[in-house]
Design a protein around this motif. Structure first.
Motif, PDB file in Angstrom:
ATOM      1  N   ALA A 195       0.846  -1.206   0.000  1.00 41.18           N
ATOM      2  CA  ALA A 195       0.000   0.000   0.000  1.00 41.18           C
ATOM      3  C   ALA A 195       0.885   1.262   0.000  1.00 41.18           C
ATOM      4  CB  ALA A 195      -0.896  -0.012   1.225  1.00 41.18           C
ATOM      5  N   GLN A 196       0.397   2.286  -0.633  1.00 40.18           N
ATOM      6  CA  GLN A 196       1.088   3.586  -0.585  1.00 40.18           C
ATOM      7  C   GLN A 196       0.081   4.632  -0.088  1.00 40.18           C
ATOM      8  OE1 GLN A 196       2.825   4.558  -4.373  1.00 40.18           O
ATOM      9  NE2 GLN A 196       4.817   3.750  -3.718  1.00 40.18           N
ATOM     10  N   ILE A 197       0.516   5.317   0.903  1.00 34.66           N
ATOM     11  CA  ILE A 197      -0.404   6.302   1.520  1.00 34.66           C
ATOM     12  C   ILE A 197       0.261   7.707   1.469  1.00 34.66           C
ATOM     13  CG2 ILE A 197      -1.642   6.955   3.637  1.00 34.66           C
ATOM     14  CD1 ILE A 197      -1.279   3.915   4.416  1.00 34.66           C
ATOM     15  N   VAL A 198      -0.468   8.659   0.922  1.00 37.81           N
ATOM     16  CA  VAL A 198       0.068  10.044   0.875  1.00 37.81           C
ATOM     17  C   VAL A 198      -0.886  10.952   1.677  1.00 37.81           C
ATOM     18  CG1 VAL A 198       0.648  12.031  -0.609  1.00 37.81           C
ATOM     19  CG2 VAL A 198       1.043   9.668  -1.409  1.00 37.81           C
ATOM     20  N   VAL A 199      -0.342  11.541   2.699  1.00 37.62           N
ATOM     21  CA  VAL A 199      -1.141  12.467   3.543  1.00 37.62           C
ATOM     22  C   VAL A 199      -0.703  13.899   3.203  1.00 37.62           C
ATOM     23  CG1 VAL A 199      -1.752  13.134   5.885  1.00 37.62           C
ATOM     24  CG2 VAL A 199      -1.260  10.718   5.354  1.00 37.62           C
ATOM     25  N   THR A 200      -1.630  14.642   2.704  1.00 37.78           N
ATOM     26  CA  THR A 200      -1.306  16.023   2.295  1.00 37.78           C
ATOM     27  C   THR A 200      -2.047  17.011   3.209  1.00 37.78           C
ATOM     28  OG1 THR A 200      -1.121  15.261   0.018  1.00 37.78           O
ATOM     29  CG2 THR A 200      -1.319  17.658   0.363  1.00 37.78           C
ATOM     30  N   GLY A 201      -1.230  17.772   4.017  1.00 37.63           N
ATOM     31  CA  GLY A 201      -1.843  18.782   4.843  1.00 37.63           C
ATOM     32  C   GLY A 201      -2.056  20.078   4.036  1.00 37.63           C
ATOM     33  N   SER A 202      -3.226  20.745   4.233  1.00 35.14           N
ATOM     34  CA  SER A 202      -3.479  21.979   3.452  1.00 35.14           C
ATOM     35  C   SER A 202      -4.134  23.061   4.346  1.00 35.14           C
ATOM     36  CB  SER A 202      -4.364  21.643   2.243  1.00 35.14           C
ATOM     37  OG  SER A 202      -5.612  21.147   2.677  1.00 35.14           O
ATOM     38  N   THR A 203      -4.120  24.299   3.805  1.00 32.02           N
ATOM     39  CA  THR A 203      -4.659  25.443   4.569  1.00 32.02           C
ATOM     40  C   THR A 203      -5.579  26.209   3.668  1.00 32.02           C
ATOM     41  OG1 THR A 203      -2.776  26.766   3.863  1.00 32.02           O
ATOM     42  CG2 THR A 203      -2.585  25.606   5.981  1.00 32.02           C
ATOM     43  N   ASP A 204      -6.329  27.192   4.355  1.00 29.35           N
ATOM     44  CA  ASP A 204      -7.208  28.073   3.533  1.00 29.35           C
ATOM     45  C   ASP A 204      -6.485  29.359   3.203  1.00 29.35           C
ATOM     46  OD1 ASP A 204      -7.226  29.314   5.943  1.00 29.35           O
ATOM     47  OD2 ASP A 204      -9.373  28.989   6.364  1.00 29.35           O
ATOM     48  N   GLY A 205      -7.224  30.421   2.784  1.00 30.13           N
ATOM     49  CA  GLY A 205      -6.541  31.608   2.269  1.00 30.13           C
ATOM     50  C   GLY A 205      -6.320  32.695   3.293  1.00 30.13           C
ATOM     51  N   ILE A 206      -6.440  32.448   4.538  1.00 34.30           N
ATOM     52  CA  ILE A 206      -6.143  33.462   5.547  1.00 34.30           C
ATOM     53  C   ILE A 206      -4.812  33.115   6.199  1.00 34.30           C
ATOM     54  CG2 ILE A 206      -8.600  33.966   5.940  1.00 34.30           C
ATOM     55  CD1 ILE A 206      -8.401  32.323   8.513  1.00 34.30           C
ATOM     56  N   GLY A 207      -4.290  34.191   6.914  1.00 35.45           N
ATOM     57  CA  GLY A 207      -3.002  33.984   7.581  1.00 35.45           C
ATOM     58  C   GLY A 207      -1.857  34.338   6.637  1.00 35.45           C
ATOM     59  N   ASN A 208      -0.681  33.811   6.976  1.00 39.29           N
ATOM     60  CA  ASN A 208       0.468  34.066   6.111  1.00 39.29           C
ATOM     61  C   ASN A 208       1.040  32.754   5.628  1.00 39.29           C
ATOM     62  OD1 ASN A 208       2.487  33.053   8.051  1.00 39.29           O
ATOM     63  ND2 ASN A 208       1.821  34.831   9.273  1.00 39.29           N
ATOM     64  N   VAL A 209       1.869  32.918   4.684  1.00 33.61           N
ATOM     65  CA  VAL A 209       2.341  31.711   3.976  1.00 33.61           C
ATOM     66  C   VAL A 209       3.175  30.809   4.903  1.00 33.61           C
ATOM     67  CG1 VAL A 209       3.798  30.863   2.108  1.00 33.61           C
ATOM     68  CG2 VAL A 209       2.314  32.830   1.735  1.00 33.61           C
ATOM     69  N   SER A 210       4.059  31.466   5.650  1.00 31.73           N
ATOM     70  CA  SER A 210       4.935  30.602   6.474  1.00 31.73           C
ATOM     71  C   SER A 210       4.136  29.926   7.578  1.00 31.73           C
ATOM     72  CB  SER A 210       6.089  31.428   7.049  1.00 31.73           C
ATOM     73  OG  SER A 210       5.557  32.483   7.854  1.00 31.73           O
ATOM     74  N   GLY A 211       3.215  30.746   8.124  1.00 33.59           N
ATOM     75  CA  GLY A 211       2.387  30.127   9.182  1.00 33.59           C
ATOM     76  C   GLY A 211       1.540  28.997   8.611  1.00 33.59           C
ATOM     77  N   ASN A 212       0.997  29.287   7.436  1.00 34.29           N
ATOM     78  CA  ASN A 212       0.164  28.218   6.833  1.00 34.29           C
ATOM     79  C   ASN A 212       0.991  26.968   6.465  1.00 34.29           C
ATOM     80  OD1 ASN A 212      -2.083  29.800   7.109  1.00 34.29           O
ATOM     81  ND2 ASN A 212      -2.301  30.297   4.924  1.00 34.29           N
ATOM     82  N   GLN A 213       2.235  27.261   6.071  1.00 27.60           N
ATOM     83  CA  GLN A 213       3.114  26.094   5.716  1.00 27.60           C
ATOM     84  C   GLN A 213       3.322  25.193   6.941  1.00 27.60           C
ATOM     85  OE1 GLN A 213       4.402  25.206   2.696  1.00 27.60           O
ATOM     86  NE2 GLN A 213       5.209  23.369   3.732  1.00 27.60           N
ATOM     87  N   LEU A 214       3.531  25.832   8.046  1.00 29.00           N
ATOM     88  CA  LEU A 214       3.713  25.073   9.272  1.00 29.00           C
ATOM     89  C   LEU A 214       2.434  24.334   9.653  1.00 29.00           C
ATOM     90  CD1 LEU A 214       5.842  27.593  11.408  1.00 29.00           C
ATOM     91  CD2 LEU A 214       6.558  25.360  10.493  1.00 29.00           C
ATOM     92  N   ALA A 215       1.302  25.072   9.457  1.00 26.53           N
ATOM     93  CA  ALA A 215       0.003  24.458   9.806  1.00 26.53           C
ATOM     94  C   ALA A 215      -0.254  23.233   8.927  1.00 26.53           C
ATOM     95  CB  ALA A 215      -1.132  25.498   9.630  1.00 26.53           C
ATOM     96  N   ALA A 216       0.033  23.407   7.620  1.00 28.08           N
ATOM     97  CA  ALA A 216      -0.198  22.255   6.702  1.00 28.08           C
ATOM     98  C   ALA A 216       0.700  21.084   7.087  1.00 28.08           C
ATOM     99  CB  ALA A 216       0.091  22.698   5.257  1.00 28.08           C
TER     100      ALA A 216
END
Lengths: 623, 166
Positions: A552-573
């Motif tokens: 099996a291959q499993i890919v977990v992709t964390g994502s964010t919405d359009g508020i906040g800032n990019v670096s913060g969202n990167q960390l959140a994702a």
């Protein structure tokens, strides 16, 4: 003392001893004297040695045997002459023994048919009844006897009754020899046989022959065959007692002394009618008796003939029965004795008997068992051993056993194995035989025990399967189906493994699943339970893939919405992907299978709860 | 004094007069038909010799120019031969000589007397003295005989009888 004195002294002291020593030396050195010495003691030495020790006999066996063989090869005639007086009685004894049983049968038949008076007379005479009756009916007399030298036909001795007609006996003797030579030369090239009998009216010539002389008798009347035996005995006695005189006979008118007495014994051989008065007094009774005898003899001969025909018919019936070999069949004391060989699968010899008018109770069977190679017996043997199921035919063509019809593959295989070992069968021919598919299918189901989701079928030995089944069963079934008798091809490719189906269903259910977050790394309401269920599904997926040899291959992709800032969202994702990943690992999923990704949306100031998530993609790759 | 029996054989070619030469000097025990059937006829003659009486058992063997097996068997055990030829047919002397030789080869030396027959037809003889000389070497005696007159037959038989009687 001079040398001469010494010699004289020696002569005085040892003269006699020296003479004795010289005599002994001469004796030892002379072969003739040694031969004389040995010949003196040899007979006594042999006697003593033989009495004390059997080795001498053993030592002499081979040389004596060789001497005898050599002597016979050189001149068999001498031995034949020497044995002549011994061989005749021995042969007659053997023949008499052989005839005795036949005579007894005849006696039994006759004894049942004669009067008490006749039987009493026979008893009084001390002879069997048959002999007594025979003697009463044979009247003969030996009138003349000629003893003739075999070499030249000269008459050695001639005796005759007074009044018996006799021509020049020397000429008669010579002419008899000439005629005998003539007959020998005309009909018997080797000359080994001689004229033994000639008949003319009531006279007959009886000749018996020895190595040196022939005895020829003129017989008037009907003489029994036993007369020849008596004449032979007289001639043998003559040879025994006068062998050398016979050989040396040179025509002397005095013949050979003593032979005349022996020869005159021939003239005593006669039989006169006895008790004539009885015959004259009761001629009618005699005729009745004769009629009864003839009738009984006819009945006896007739019944014997009919019985021999029945026995012959039974023998034919036995010999035409496959599996029976008759060596010998005889009628003895009213019973039919049969010896031979019989295959246990042959027909019953007792059941055959009535067809030949033989009473089974009279049978005495002595059959040794054997294995017959008669075709019907081989077929019976094949049926007994192979035990073919209903619908299977067996026939024999030479040594080829031909099987027809339909049978299970298992039986066919068994028949192929043991059929070769059947005596009389060289090869088996299954070319006209079909396999029973339904039977094979039943055997396949019994062996493979397929789940209800699988449907099996057998067509012409081809085993096919459809539906779905666990991988383990499919693997086992694939291995075992090949061992099924009657299956020549296995096609199970169309059976889908149930694990594959479940894997596909799980993939469809898992792939694209999102775990929503309220803010930052806090799961939205109800997502914890969803994450736990997702973990269980992925664990199941992982195990199913393993069982199928996949990964099996499993890919977990964390994502964010359009508020906040990019670096913060990167960390959140990143954090959301990690959180989900840890939850999955916590559920048992292999960390090596999980890949983490991030997807940060552009900062557009729009709050979108649906994009605050971790999305799971699942796939399968081969190991 | 009873006679000693001796077997004598008469041999010779066809039609040299064997049977008719001795016929009147012997006791004809059997018919001449045996000669044409069995091939031999037995006669007997008893003669007083210097050694005593002898009974000649005479086997008159049918004429032949060469002995067959059966004729050899008739010769077996003979004490003497009367060999007969026809003086008017010289080749019968040759046949007699050959038969004598065959008998000698088979049974060894046996006394024999030669009878050259038909002395009554001496003018027609084609047998010379040289032949007689040579015959004399083969036989104890050679006689010119005549079946017709009986000349010398008795002498011939007596001569042989004297030889075999001893």
């Amino acid at each position: 003392m001079s040398v001469n004195d010494i010699d004289r002294l020696k002569q005085l002291l040892f003269g006699n001893e020296k003479k004795a020593l010289d005599a002994i030396t001469r004796r030892l050195e002379t072969p003739e004297s040694r031969t004389d010495d040995i010949s003196d003691v040899l007979p006594e030495a042999i006697l003593r040695s033989h009495a004390a020790d059997p080795r001498l006999t053993r030592a002499l066996e081979e040389p004596v045997e060789l001497c005898i063989k050599s002597s016979i090869r050189r001149d068999p005639g001498d031995f034949a002459d020497a044995l002549f007086p011994v061989i005749g009685p021995a042969i007659r004894k053997a023949i008499a023994e052989a005839l005795r049983s036949m005579t007894q049968s005849l006696n039994q038949a006759i004894e049942n048919s004669f009067s008490v008076t006749t039987r009493f007379k026979a008893w009084r005479a001390g002879v069997p009844l048959g002999d007594y009756i025979l003697q009463r009916n044979l009247v003969y007399r030996v009138e003349q006897a000629f003893l003739i030298k075999r070499e030249d036909g000269l008459l050695i001795e001639h005796v005759h009754h007074e009044g018996a007609l006799s021509r020049d006996s020397d000429a008669v003797s010579a002419m008899f020899t000439a005629i005998q030579d003539f007959i020998q030369d005309s009909f018997k090239q080797d000359g080994g046989e001689s004229l033994t009998k000639a008949e003319l009216g009531e006279l007959s010539l009886w000749g018996v022959h020895g190595p040196k002389a022939s005895l020829v008798c003129v017989v008037r009347g009907v003489a029994p065959a036993g007369l020849r035996t008596e004449l032979s005995e007289i001639l043998e006695r003559i040879h025994l007692g006068y062998s050398e005189a016979l050989a040396d006979y040179n025509g002397s008118p005095d013949g050979v002394a003593g032979i005349e007495l022996e020869l005159e014994k021939c003239l005593l051989l006669e039989h006169r009618e006895v008790d004539d008065s009885e015959g004259k007094k009761k001629p009618i009774a005699g005729y009745i008796m004769l009629f009864i005898v003839v009738a009984l003899l006819a009945w006896w001969i007739g019944s014997s003939y009919a019985d021999s025909r029945r026995v012959a018919k039974y023998r034919d019936a036995l010999e035409s029965t496959p599996g029976i070999v008759v060596h010998d069949i005889t009628r003895r004391r009213g019973q039919v004795h049969v010896r031979g060989l019989r295959d246990p699968l042959s027909g019953d010899p007792v059941e055959i008997a009535p067809a030949a008018d033989i009473d089974p109770a009279d049978l005495r069977l002595d059959f040794a068992p054997y294995q017959s190679l008669d075709a019907p017996i081989i077929e019976r043997r094949a049926r007994r051993i192979l035990q073919p199921p209903r619908g299977v035919g067996i026939s024999l063509d030479g040594s080829r056993l031909r099987l027809t019809g339909s049978a299970s593959a298992e039986w066919k295989q068994k028949a192929r194995l043991i059929g070769q070992a059947i005596p009389g069968v060289a090869t088996l021919d299954f070319s006209s035989m079909t396999v029973d598919d339904e039977q094979v299918l039943r055997e396949a189901i019994a062996l493979l025990q397929p789940p209800s989701s699988v449907e099996l079928s057998v067509i012409n030995g081809r085993l096919e399967g459809r539906g779905s089944a666990p991988a383990g069963w499919l693997r086992r079934a694939t291995n075992q189906a090949g061992t099924l008798a009657g299956v020549n091809e296995v096609v199970l490719d169309e059976i889908v493994m149930t694990e594959t189906l479940e894997l596909q269903q799980l993939l469809q259910a898992i792939d694209g699943t999102s775990i929503l977050f309220a803010a930052n790394l806090q799961l939205a309401s109800g997502q914890a339970a969803e994450l736990e269920r997702l973990g269980q599904d992925l664990l199941r997926l992982q195990n199913l893939a393993d069982g199928l040899g996949l990964q099996a291959q499993i890919v977990v992709t964390g994502s964010t919405d359009g508020i906040g800032n990019v670096s913060g969202n990167q960390l959140a994702a990143q954090g959301r992907a990690d959180l989900v990943s840890r939850a999955l690992i916590g559920a048992g999923v292999d960390p090596a299978l999980i890949q983490l990704r991030t997807s940060v949306s552009p900062i557009d100031g729009r709050a979108d709860p649906a994009r605050r998530r971790a999305i799971i993609r699942a796939g399968i790759v081969r190991n | 004094m009873e006679a000693v029996a001796r077997k004598i054989c008469i041999i010779g070619d066809f039609a040299v007069g064997k049977t008719s030469t001795v016929a009147r000097f012997v006791h004809n025990a059997f018919s001449e038909k045996y000669l044409t059937t069995v091939g031999v006829k037995i006669d007997t003659r008893e003669i007083d010799t210097n050694s005593g009486p002898v009974k000649l058992v005479i086997w008159d063997i049918a004429g032949t120019d060469r002995f067959s097996a059966i004729e050899f068997s008739y010769l077996r055990g003979a004490a003497g031969y009367l060999v007969v030829a026809d003086g008017t047919r010289g080749h019968t002397v040759d046949v007699a000589r050959r038969l004598r030789a065959e008998a000698r080869e088979r049974y060894g030396e046996v006394p024999s007397v030669m009878l050259v027959n038909k002395a009554d037809l001496a003018d027609e003889w084609d047998t010379d003295e040289a032949t007689f000389d040579s015959l004399a070497q083969d036989h104890a005696a050679v006689f010119r005989t005549s079946a017709k007159t009986g000349d010398n037959v008795e002498n011939a038989i007596r001569t042989l009888a004297e030889m075999v009687a001893g």
